[in-house]
Design an enzyme around this catalytic site. Structure first.
Site, PDB file in Angstrom:
ATOM      1  N   GLY A   8      -8.734  -0.104   2.246  1.00 40.68           N
ATOM      2  CA  GLY A   8      -8.298   1.310   2.613  1.00 40.68           C
ATOM      3  C   GLY A   8      -9.569   2.324   2.741  1.00 40.68           C
ATOM      4  N   GLY A  11     -10.219   6.099   4.394  1.00 43.30           N
ATOM      5  CA  GLY A  11      -9.349   7.205   4.160  1.00 43.30           C
ATOM      6  C   GLY A  11     -10.121   8.312   3.547  1.00 43.30           C
ATOM      7  CB  ILE A  35      -4.487  -1.727   7.763  1.00 41.22           C
ATOM      8  CG1 ILE A  35      -3.650  -2.526   8.492  1.00 41.22           C
ATOM      9  CG2 ILE A  35      -4.196  -0.121   8.014  1.00 41.22           C
ATOM     10  CD1 ILE A  35      -2.126  -2.442   8.096  1.00 41.22           C
ATOM     11  CG  ASP A  58      -1.807  -5.411   6.005  1.00 44.80           C
ATOM     12  OD1 ASP A  58      -1.472  -4.671   5.091  1.00 44.80           O
ATOM     13  OD2 ASP A  58      -0.683  -5.835   7.063  1.00 44.80           O
ATOM     14  CE1 TYR A 147       0.479   8.137  -4.024  1.00 43.16           C
ATOM     15  CE2 TYR A 147       0.890   9.891  -5.502  1.00 43.16           C
ATOM     16  CZ  TYR A 147      -0.202   9.021  -4.732  1.00 43.16           C
ATOM     17  OH  TYR A 147      -1.370   9.018  -4.996  1.00 43.16           O
ATOM     18  CE  LYS A 151      -1.236   6.158  -6.307  1.00 44.00           C
ATOM     19  NZ  LYS A 151      -2.238   4.781  -5.994  1.00 44.00           N
TER      20      LYS A 151
HETATM   21  N1  LIG Z   1      -6.818  11.897  -2.038  1.00 43.91           N
HETATM   22  C1  LIG Z   1      -6.238  12.280  -3.182  1.00 43.91           C
HETATM   23  O1  LIG Z   1      -5.986  13.573  -3.361  1.00 43.91           O
HETATM   24  C2  LIG Z   1      -5.741  11.241  -4.254  1.00 43.91           C
HETATM   25  C3  LIG Z   1      -5.035  11.886  -5.431  1.00 43.91           C
HETATM   26  C4  LIG Z   1      -4.841  10.874  -6.477  1.00 43.91           C
HETATM   27  C5  LIG Z   1      -4.792   9.568  -5.968  1.00 43.91           C
HETATM   28  N2  LIG Z   1      -5.145   9.117  -4.737  1.00 43.91           N
HETATM   29  C6  LIG Z   1      -5.174   7.660  -4.626  1.00 43.91           C
HETATM   30  O2  LIG Z   1      -6.417   7.132  -3.875  1.00 43.91           O
HETATM   31  C7  LIG Z   1      -6.186   6.114  -2.953  1.00 43.91           C
HETATM   32  C8  LIG Z   1      -6.985   6.557  -1.853  1.00 43.91           C
HETATM   33  O3  LIG Z   1      -6.438   7.759  -1.452  1.00 43.91           O
HETATM   34  P1  LIG Z   1      -6.977   8.454   0.123  1.00 43.91           P
HETATM   35  O4  LIG Z   1      -6.667  10.046  -0.299  1.00 43.91           O
HETATM   36  O5  LIG Z   1      -8.324   8.076   0.425  1.00 43.91           O
HETATM   37  O6  LIG Z   1      -5.647   7.976   0.820  1.00 43.91           O
HETATM   38  P2  LIG Z   1      -5.732   8.140   2.759  1.00 43.91           P
HETATM   39  O7  LIG Z   1      -4.336   8.068   3.105  1.00 43.91           O
HETATM   40  O8  LIG Z   1      -6.729   9.031   3.049  1.00 43.91           O
HETATM   41  O9  LIG Z   1      -6.320   6.780   2.838  1.00 43.91           O
HETATM   42  C9  LIG Z   1      -5.730   5.337   2.587  1.00 43.91           C
HETATM   43  C10 LIG Z   1      -6.421   4.416   3.545  1.00 43.91           C
HETATM   44  O10 LIG Z   1      -5.601   3.237   3.360  1.00 43.91           O
HETATM   45  C11 LIG Z   1      -5.468   2.468   4.668  1.00 43.91           C
HETATM   46  N3  LIG Z   1      -4.029   1.539   4.802  1.00 43.91           N
HETATM   47  C12 LIG Z   1      -2.806   1.834   4.660  1.00 43.91           C
HETATM   48  N4  LIG Z   1      -2.052   0.955   4.718  1.00 43.91           N
HETATM   49  C13 LIG Z   1      -2.873   0.026   4.502  1.00 43.91           C
HETATM   50  C14 LIG Z   1      -2.725  -1.587   4.305  1.00 43.91           C
HETATM   51  N5  LIG Z   1      -1.372  -2.087   4.518  1.00 43.91           N
HETATM   52  N6  LIG Z   1      -3.787  -2.409   4.238  1.00 43.91           N
HETATM   53  C15 LIG Z   1      -4.937  -1.983   4.067  1.00 43.91           C
HETATM   54  N7  LIG Z   1      -5.330  -0.674   4.277  1.00 43.91           N
HETATM   55  C16 LIG Z   1      -4.092   0.326   4.506  1.00 43.91           C
HETATM   56  C17 LIG Z   1      -5.246   3.495   5.499  1.00 43.91           C
HETATM   57  O11 LIG Z   1      -5.620   3.194   6.934  1.00 43.91           O
HETATM   58  C18 LIG Z   1      -6.093   4.710   5.145  1.00 43.91           C
HETATM   59  O12 LIG Z   1      -7.325   4.433   5.706  1.00 43.91           O
HETATM   60  C19 LIG Z   1      -4.671   5.920  -3.015  1.00 43.91           C
HETATM   61  O13 LIG Z   1      -4.247   5.139  -3.662  1.00 43.91           O
HETATM   62  C20 LIG Z   1      -4.015   7.439  -3.626  1.00 43.91           C
HETATM   63  O14 LIG Z   1      -2.882   7.152  -4.120  1.00 43.91           O
HETATM   64  C21 LIG Z   1      -5.644   9.789  -3.877  1.00 43.91           C
END
Ligand SMILES: NC(=O)c1ccc[n+]([C@@H]2O[C@H](COP(=O)([O-])OP(=O)(O)OC[C@H]3O[C@@H](n4cnc5c(N)ncnc54)[C@H](O)[C@@H]3O)[C@@H](O)[C@H]2O)c1
Length: 336
Positions: A8, A11, A35, A58, A147, A151
Site C-alpha cells: 500500500g 498512499g 495494488i 494485491d 474499520y 484494527k
Molecule cells: N492516514 C491516517 O491518518 C492513518 C491513521 C491511522 C492508521 N492508518 C493506517 O495506516 C495504513 C496506511 O494508511 P494510509 O493513510 O497511507 O492509507 P491510504 O488510503 O492513503 O493508502 C492505502 C494504500 O493501499 C492501497 N491498497 C488498497 N487496497 C489494496 C490491496 N488490496 N492490496 C495492496 N494495496 C492496496 C491503495 O492503493 C493505497 O495506495 C492503513 O492501515 C491505515 O489504516 C492511517
C-alpha cells in the site's frame, strides 16, 4: 541487512515512509508495492534505480505477497495496505477482505520467510465504551465501525502470530495524520488536511465534523519517525509489541481553524456535518495516553499544533499558489 517490502506504498503514509526508508537503509533495499499501477516517479520521489524495486502486489492475493517476499529476499514488511474508516463504512465487506485478509496473508508470508512486520493500527481500534480522555494503553476495545473491527482484530492476530510462532510483529495505534505530500485516503480525520488546502486557496473551509469534535492528531514526519524508531527499538524492552498508543496533539476543527487564522487573517470555517463521519469520530477517543510508548522505546513527538500548522502552510503555499502550483481549478470551492 536484507530488504524491506512496503505494501500500500502509494498512499498517504507510504508516500513519505518510502523516501525515509530509502534514506536510512539505501534505495536498493526498499521494495515499493501497491495494488495501483502508478508510475513510481509520479508518486514517490524515489532515487535513481528504485524503479526496479516496484512490485504490483494485491494483498488479498497470498501468492503475490509470497512471490514478492521470496524474489526480493525480504526480511521486513511494513504492511500499509488497507481501506480507511469512512471508505470501510461504505464498503464493509471489501474492508474486511482487504484489512483482515491482507493482514493474514502478510503474517503468513512473514511466518514462512521469517520476516519482521510493522502493522499500523489506529485510534479506530477503540469504541464508545472506551474511556475517551487519556485513553490508556490497555483498556476496553469494542469498536463499532468495520474499520475499527478490523484494527482491533488485527492487533489480536498480530499478538497471536507473535505468541504462537515467535514472529517479531510491532505496531502503533496511530491518530489522524496531517501531511502535505499525498492526499488522505478516506478517513474521518481527513478534514485536518483539507482545511490547509482550502485555507490557502479560498480562505474558507466547510468542515464535515462539528466544531468541538476533539480527536488525536499527528504531523506525518513524527509518524514516520515513530514507525522507524519502533522497528529499530530493542525488542526486549517492548511490553506491548504491536499496538502502542502514540499521539502528538488532541485538537478540534475550531482549534485548527484558530491556529490557521494566525497565519491567514480572515480565514473562515463553517460546518456541514456528515452524520456518518461524525458518528465515527464520536465513537473514538478524544485523547490518548501514550506514556507506555514513551517509557518502552523513548517515543516523543516533535510537532505540536502551532509548529505543525506553520510548517504545513509554508510547504503547501508553494504547491497550491506558487509558480507551477495546482491552483483552484476543478476543486470544490466550499471544501468537503
Ligand atoms: N492516514 C491516517 O491518518 C492513518 C491513521 C491511522 C492508521 N492508518 C493506517 O495506516 C495504513 C496506511 O494508511 P494510509 O493513510 O497511507 O492509507 P491510504 O488510503 O492513503 O493508502 C492505502 C494504500 O493501499 C492501497 N491498497 C488498497 N487496497 C489494496 C490491496 N488490496 N492490496 C495492496 N494495496 C492496496 C491503495 O492503493 C493505497 O495506495 C492503513 O492501515 C491505515 O489504516 C492511517
Amino acid at each position: 541487512m536484507r530488504n524491506i517490502l512496503v505494501t500500500g506504498a502509494f498512499g498517504q503514509i507510504g508516500s513519505e515512509l518510502i523516501p525515509a526508508l530509502q534514506q536510512r537503509y539505501g534505495a536498493e533495499h526498499i521494495v515499493v508495492s501497491d495494488i495501483r499501477m502508478v508510475p513510481l516517479q509520479a508518486q514517490v520521489p524515489a532515487p535513481v534505480g528504485a524503479e526496479q524495486n516496484y512490485e504490483q502486489v494485491d494483498c488479498t492475493q497470498p501468492q503475490q505477497i509470497l512471490e514478492a517476499v521470496r524474489r526480493h529476499d525480504i526480511d521486513t514488511i511494513y504492511h500499509l495496505a488497507a481501506l480507511l474508516s469512512a471508505v470501510a463504512e461504505e464498503r464493509p465487506h471489501l474492508a474486511w477482505s482487504i484489512n483482515m485478509g491482507g493482514l493474514y496473508n502478510v503474517l503468513e508470508a512473514a511466518r514462512q520467510y521469517r520476516c519482521r512486520v510493522f502493522f499500523p493500527s489506529s485510534i479506530g481500534a477503540f469504541g464508545p465504551s472506551t474511556p475517551r480522555d487519556h485513553t490508556p494503553q490497555v483498556t476496553i476495545q469494542r469498536p463499532t465501525t468495520m474499520y475499527g473491527v478490523t484494527k482491533a482484530s488485527g492487533e489480536l492476530l498480530c499478538d497471536y502470530y507473535a505468541a504462537r510462532f515467535g514472529l517479531d510483529v510491532r505496531g502503533l495505534r496511530l491518530p489522524g495524520l496531517v501531511s502535505y505530500v499525498a492526499p488522505p485516503g478516506g478517513g474521518t480525520t481527513d478534514y485536518a488536511v483539507e482545511i490547509f488546502y482550502q485555507a490557502l486557496r479560498y480562505k474558507h473551509y466547510r468542515c464535515f465534523l462539528g466544531p468541538a469534535t476533539r480527536l488525536d492528531m499527528m504531523y506525518m514526519p513524527d509518524a514516520i519517525r515513530a514507525m522507524i524508531e519502533l522497528m529499530a527499538a530493542d525488542g526486549g524492552r517492548l511490553r506491548h509489541r504491536n499496538a502502542y498508543n502514540v499521539t502528538a496533539m488532541s485538537i478540534s476543527p475550531e482549534d485548527l481553524a484558530g491556529e490557521i487564522r494566525k497565519h491567514i487573517p480572515g480565514f473562515a470555517i463553517d460546518y456541514q456535518v456528515d452524520p456518518v463521519r461524525q458518528a465515527i469520530a464520536d465513537s473514538w477517543p478524544r485523547s490518548l495516553d501514550d506514556s507506555v510508548a514513551r517509557e518502552d522505546w523513548g517515543w516523543a513527538p516533535r510537532f505540536d499544533l502551532a509548529s505543525m500548522s506553520a510548517d504545513m502552510l509554508a510547504r503547501l503555499a508553494q504547491k497550491v499558489t506558487g509558480p507551477g502550483g495546482i491552483g483552484p481549478q476543478g476543486l470544490d470551492p466550499k471544501g468537503s
